[in-house]
Enzyme design. Structure first.
Site, PDB file in Angstrom:
ATOM      1  N   GLU A  21       0.781  -1.254  -0.068  1.00 23.91           N
ATOM      2  CA  GLU A  21      -0.156  -0.056  -0.013  1.00 23.91           C
ATOM      3  C   GLU A  21       1.032   1.043  -0.026  1.00 23.91           C
ATOM      4  O   GLU A  21       1.628   1.433   1.240  1.00 23.91           O
ATOM      5  CB  GLU A  21      -0.852  -0.100   0.983  1.00 23.91           C
ATOM      6  CG  GLU A  21      -1.692   1.404   1.316  1.00 23.91           C
ATOM      7  CD  GLU A  21      -2.268   1.752   0.240  1.00 23.91           C
ATOM      8  OE1 GLU A  21      -2.203   3.140  -0.078  1.00 23.91           O
ATOM      9  OE2 GLU A  21      -3.248   1.044  -0.231  1.00 23.91           O
TER      10      GLU A  21
ATOM     11  N   CYS B 139      -1.130   4.986   6.824  1.00 26.29           N
ATOM     12  CA  CYS B 139      -1.414   5.449   5.586  1.00 26.29           C
ATOM     13  C   CYS B 139      -2.805   5.955   5.586  1.00 26.29           C
ATOM     14  O   CYS B 139      -3.340   6.831   4.731  1.00 26.29           O
ATOM     15  CB  CYS B 139      -1.256   4.640   4.398  1.00 26.29           C
ATOM     16  SG  CYS B 139      -2.280   3.163   4.524  1.00 26.29           S
TER      17      CYS B 139
END
Length: 190
Positions: free
Chosen positions: A28, A62
């Site tokens: 990711e 994130c």
């Protein structure tokens, strides 16, 4: 299997190293998204929750929504609530019962975050609480002051990883402008 969340640069290196052994990799490599506060939001509930979501894992995720996009006419109220909430977080070692925010992962990350905070200030953002440097009494470790700043400029070119909230004014957009605006400023819905 290697699972990695982080920057594109680091992700490229993880993939290179994993390729030697044909190791499966899941990555990711996204940046931070904005938390959009609507005109009719209950600010006394929404803003402390937004700060808490930003500060999760010391902001080193994130999915930490480090930018608040708020209606222009509510900017001062939102910034004040966010600043008061941020100032209420105690920074310190994870094994200290009173601590709610631990250190960042490395000296390089600490320097990067300090630079982002300073860049915002240099670009005209108003510091509401926190700022650059380490919190009082925490000279060792990569601790950051819980920071809140407000700005009329939407600069989303940096994926800030830290416990810093940036309140940004949003102007009303026509419905057909939403997609272009979202793509330009990397907005997502959660």
């Amino acid at each position: 299997m290697v699972s990695f969340t982080g920057s594109t640069r680091a992700g490229t290196r993880v993939a290179e190293v994993a390729a030697v052994n044909v190791t499966r990799v899941h990555q990711e490599l996204g940046g931070k998204s904005a938390n959009i506060i609507l005109d009719d939001a209950d600010l006394s509930a929404a803003i402390p929750a937004a700060v808490g979501a930003c500060f999760l894992n010391s902001g080193q995720t994130c999915s930490a929504l480090t930018r608040l996009l708020v209606p222009a006419d509510k900017m001062d109220e939102v910034a004040a609530i966010a600043g008061e909430t941020a100032a209420g977080y105690t920074v310190g070692p994870a094994d200290d019962d009173g601590s709610r925010l631990g250190p960042l992962v490395s000296a390089a990350q600490w320097e990067r975050v300090q630079g982002y905070i300073q860049t915002g200030i240099d670009e005209g953002a108003t510091l509401v609480t926190g700022g650059t440097g380490k919190p009082d009494g925490l000279g060792a470790g990569y601790y950051v002051k819980p920071t809140d700043r407000k700005s009329t400029r939407l600069n989303s070119s940096h994926a800030l990883i830290s416990y810093a909230v940036f309140c940004l004014k949003k102007k009303k957009k026509k419905r057909n402008q939403h997609k272009r605006y979202s793509e330009k400023h990397r907005l997502t819905t959660n």
